[in-house]
Design a protein around this motif. Structure first.
Motif, PDB file in Angstrom:
ATOM      1  N   ARG A  11       0.859  -1.101   0.260  1.00  0.00           N
ATOM      2  CA  ARG A  11       0.109  -0.470   0.176  1.00  0.00           C
ATOM      3  C   ARG A  11       1.280   1.236   0.069  1.00  0.00           C
ATOM      4  NH1 ARG A  11      -2.834  -2.765   4.038  1.00  0.00           N
ATOM      5  NH2 ARG A  11      -2.380  -1.463   5.473  1.00  0.00           N
ATOM      6  N   VAL A  12       2.006   1.461   0.997  1.00  0.00           N
ATOM      7  CA  VAL A  12       3.150   2.062   0.838  1.00  0.00           C
ATOM      8  C   VAL A  12       3.355   2.439  -0.599  1.00  0.00           C
ATOM      9  CG1 VAL A  12       5.003   2.843   1.882  1.00  0.00           C
ATOM     10  CG2 VAL A  12       3.069   2.285   3.261  1.00  0.00           C
ATOM     11  N   ALA A  13       4.295   1.161  -0.955  1.00  0.00           N
ATOM     12  CA  ALA A  13       4.896   1.647  -2.482  1.00  0.00           C
ATOM     13  C   ALA A  13       4.171   1.963  -3.539  1.00  0.00           C
ATOM     14  CB  ALA A  13       5.103  -0.289  -2.300  1.00  0.00           C
ATOM     15  N   SER A  33      12.516   9.836   3.377  1.00  0.00           N
ATOM     16  CA  SER A  33      13.456   8.650   4.074  1.00  0.00           C
ATOM     17  C   SER A  33      12.833   8.019   4.975  1.00  0.00           C
ATOM     18  CB  SER A  33      14.135   9.709   5.535  1.00  0.00           C
ATOM     19  OG  SER A  33      13.331  10.342   6.028  1.00  0.00           O
ATOM     20  N   GLN A  34      13.422   6.898   5.532  1.00  0.00           N
ATOM     21  CA  GLN A  34      12.449   5.908   6.520  1.00  0.00           C
ATOM     22  C   GLN A  34      11.505   6.632   7.584  1.00  0.00           C
ATOM     23  OE1 GLN A  34      14.584   2.346   5.652  1.00  0.00           O
ATOM     24  NE2 GLN A  34      13.968   1.718   8.255  1.00  0.00           N
ATOM     25  N   ALA A  35      12.511   7.056   7.995  1.00  0.00           N
ATOM     26  CA  ALA A  35      11.921   7.922   9.472  1.00  0.00           C
ATOM     27  C   ALA A  35      10.138   8.791   9.002  1.00  0.00           C
ATOM     28  CB  ALA A  35      12.406   9.084   9.614  1.00  0.00           C
ATOM     29  N   GLY A  42       2.407   5.283   9.206  1.00  0.00           N
ATOM     30  CA  GLY A  42       1.728   5.063  10.337  1.00  0.00           C
ATOM     31  C   GLY A  42       2.376   3.435  10.236  1.00  0.00           C
ATOM     32  N   VAL A  43       3.692   3.127  10.052  1.00  0.00           N
ATOM     33  CA  VAL A  43       4.114   1.856   9.571  1.00  0.00           C
ATOM     34  C   VAL A  43       5.442   1.645  10.572  1.00  0.00           C
ATOM     35  CG1 VAL A  43       3.089   1.866   7.567  1.00  0.00           C
ATOM     36  CG2 VAL A  43       5.202   2.043   7.412  1.00  0.00           C
TER      37      VAL A  43
END
Length: 250
Positions: A11-13, A33-35, A42-43
């Protein structure tokens, strides 16, 4: 996870992919960024990392050592002709098209005698271990590698003839149809099967791709009265080129 629901990383991708396609994340922009992905969606870190891996595998983004992950500038796919087999003109359709001054097409090749493996022998209708002439090609457009090709011809047919070496002799560089006609072999049929797969490491290194990039593979075989006289694998980067077939209606 409910039936039919996508995993979180997909879903994020998918949302990041949409932003890339729509232009809100334009070429050369840094991927969040990953953060930031973790906070925005919210993952977990793991989900954010896996989403980024998906986009890298699709060729949409690329990692830069010590800098981050950036959106790739995707090229406009260019056309590669796959038509026009027959006598006359000598050159293959690709060479005719690339001879155009604007295309600036060049190629290099290397031929070696070898023993046919099981797969090549099956395609040529010969016994494994029989001698074949293997020719490897690298085709370039304006100096950029664009296509690889490896062909095999049974030396039981062409051995000790003027066309034994595809790129040397009086018909060196001519198409298979023209060369075979010179030894009274009339090619009357060609079969091409087109597929796609992840590129092999050596293929991507030669073509300037990155691990995970997809290539199109054309498996081509020429026939004369049902007998295979040449078979080849043609490898093309799927993100940079498209195959164009122009087929006559009979």
């Amino acid at each position: 996870m409910a039936f039919g629901e996508q995993p979180a990383y997909l879903r994020v991708a998918s949302d990041l992919r949409r932003k890339i396609v729509e232009g809100s994340l334009p070429p050369h922009a840094r991927l969040p960024s990953q953060a930031r992905i973790r906070a925005e969606y919210g993952v977990s870190d793991t989900v954010a990392l896996e989403a980024r891996k998906v986009l890298m595998a699709e060729g949409l983004v690329e990692g830069r050592s010590g800098s981050g992950t950036y959106v790739r500038a995707l090229p406009e796919p260019r056309r590669i002709a796959r038509s026009g087999y027959g006598l006359g003109g000598g050159a293959t359709p690709f060479r005719q098209e690339q001879a155009d001054e604007a295309a600036r097409g060049t190629w290099e090749s290397r031929s070696e005698q070898e023993r046919a493996g099981a797969a090549v022998a099956e395609r040529l209708g010969i016994e494994p271990g029989e001698p074949v002439m293997c020719t490897a090609y690298v085709f370039r457009e304006a100096g950029e590698p664009m296509m690889l090709s490896t062909s095999w011809e049974p030396l039981g047919l062409t051995g000790r003839s003027p066309v034994m070496l595809p790129e040397e002799g009086p018909l060196g560089g001519c198409g298979v149809v023209e060369r075979m006609a010179a030894i009274d072999v009339v090619v009357d049929n060609v079969v091409e099967e087109v597929g796609a797969r992840p590129g092999l490491a050596d293929e991507l290194a030669a073509l300037g791709g990155v691990p995970g990039h997809v290539v199109m593979v054309v498996r081509r075989t020429y026939y004369a009265s049902g007998r295979a006289v040449e078979t080849a694998d043609v490898v093309v980067p799927a993100d940079r080129y498209r195959l164009a077939y122009h087929l006559p209606v009979r």
